[in-house]
Enzyme design. Sequence first.
Site, PDB file in Angstrom:
ATOM      1  N   GLU A  21       4.868 -91.059 -49.228  1.00  0.00           N
ATOM      2  CA  GLU A  21       5.278 -89.656 -49.186  1.00  0.00           C
ATOM      3  C   GLU A  21       4.915 -88.931 -50.488  1.00  0.00           C
ATOM      4  OE1 GLU A  21       9.007 -89.606 -46.105  1.00  0.00           O
ATOM      5  OE2 GLU A  21       9.462 -90.064 -48.193  1.00  0.00           O
ATOM      6  N   GLU A  58       8.104 -92.315 -39.831  1.00  0.00           N
ATOM      7  CA  GLU A  58       9.534 -92.434 -40.115  1.00  0.00           C
ATOM      8  C   GLU A  58      10.287 -91.495 -39.184  1.00  0.00           C
ATOM      9  OE1 GLU A  58      10.832 -91.950 -44.124  1.00  0.00           O
ATOM     10  OE2 GLU A  58       9.552 -93.544 -44.927  1.00  0.00           O
TER      11      GLU A  58
END
Length: 646
Positions: free
Chosen positions: A189, A268
């Site tokens: 991320e 996710e």
Amino acid sequence: MLTVLLTLAVTSAVGEVVNIHVNNDTQSRFSFEVDYENNQFLLDGKPFRYISGSFHYFRTPRQYWRDRLKKMRAAGLNAVSTYVEWNLHQPTENEWHWTGDADVVEFINIAQEEGLFVLLRPGPYICAERDFGGLPYWLLGRVPDINLRTNDPRYMKYVEIYINEVLDKVQPYLRGNGGPIIMVQVENEYGSYACDTEYLIRLRDIMRQKIGTKALLYSTDGSNPNMLRCGFVPEVYATVDFGTNTNVTKNFEIMRMYQPRGPLVNSEFYPGWLSHWREPFQRVQTATVTKTLDEMLSLGASVNIYMFYGGTNFGYTAGANGGHNAYNPQLTSYDYDAPLTEAGDPTPKYFAIRNVISKYLPLPNVPLPSPSPKGDYGTVLLVPILQLFEPRARQLFGTITVEATNPLTFEELGLPHWLVLYETDLVRGRPDPAILRAKVRDRALVYVDDHLVGFLSRTDNIYDINIKDLYGRRLKLLVENQGRLNYGSGLRDYKGVSEVTLNGISLGPWKMTGFRLDSVPSTPLDDIESTLSISKTLINGPVILRGNFSISGQPMDTYLNTDGWGKGVAIVNGRNLGRYWPVAGPQITLYVPASYLRTGENELLLVELEYIPMSKEMKLQNEPILDHKVRYSNSQDNSNDIRVLV
């Protein structure tokens, strides 16, 4: 020629599970790649879609790995996603751990045996609500101004060593070698942190040297155009992450901005959420989870459910969130309101997700899991045996004692975590009352001549206190590291205290004693006869307590109820269960795995910082309490009430 023989339980395109024995003469049979023309993955040349769940091996004892993985497979998942935690594997610069609960290779091997492919996320930064986002604390001690997650050569020197160590370990398990690892993530991320394509390309190239085309490199970022733009890595497959109550189509349209062809992927998907101390336990409704999951799968997407099993932040491994003036440490429990509970029990959410998956993948012909029996072992009487400030306690548990003109950080002291006692003499001729001011990270109990006079708190932005009747000669600040930030721009989260003044006058020199307290050895304490009679607020400093309990028969998982106590850590048979803070909540119980227990006599040790109830008892019970709703204010009006120390 060296021949490597592997056995892999493979889920075929039609869901059939077969065992394949391969050696390096037939590696060309195995591959995982992207079919850009048809927007799909190809496993060994055949169309493939994964439905995965996150399970971090470092959040449960090794003895439970197979149990949790079996339950994931029974839910219909065909893959498991795990981070690799740098801090766990390299706790000091010259020390590597790859065995026991750190045996990631064995975890991958078990996943393979249970018919699960593996999505490997080695970082180097992982976030994961872990201390320092999984980075080793000693990086901060090496170079105070180190630029983390950049091409800073002082950072990349250690990153390259770590990444190569991990990939050397797992190389036989890459899909191209016949193993279960189909995808390896580059960083984590990154678009939420910075825009540095040069850094990401450097990481990509380090990984590619070891992986080649034997697994697919991928990135994941939040479904936000700016996050995708900054996290995008050329020649690496870009994916997104998002949770429930959102527009699935629009989220995948954002992915398409940077990955115009290939399969849709949510790396996710959140069926629950993380929780901090002093806030309600976070829950996500099952109906919203299944609705969004069904929408994604109906589009042909591959999905990783984060978390499918959360587990526990044992010891001091929990991290914290914050930014600017905010600081919120996370719970010891990482239950996450996941489909499998902290103890690995299936929930209604588990079976609802399984029902959705059954529409898209054939379910394995395996027994459905049921909750495991739990131990109700009754009450444990805790006897105070030592005060932490006593010379004997310092001798046993003081990992380091240093003197310096200015207070040093935990990192400068070489202390990964929990407590440092900072001591100095008070200036003479001071006015009364006086204002003590200090920058503290994260929380400090303030003593004058061993008498508690107040506290400082980063969470509450309390950096000064008014000290009345100041006749003492010695100031002590017991500083607690409550967890380094794991997310955002403030990763360089040094712990300790600085800029300490009394009425504007700097204090020093300082004597510093670090208490690591990973575990508390029982043998040196056996000859201590308790002469302490202590209860209620610990005016004279923290106390170590000990109690015993007996188990007949095979030990079972249980929960330690800390209700009524103050703040501290609990250690069972030498294993640190983690922090407790029931007055803050919402977590009241600590999970105790059966693997930490033994038939016969067991020992419970506490290091209690603030408050001991009159009963001096804790209970080992068969039910968790993670969502206690009682919270107290931060009033300092009553110095005899531990609730002021929340």
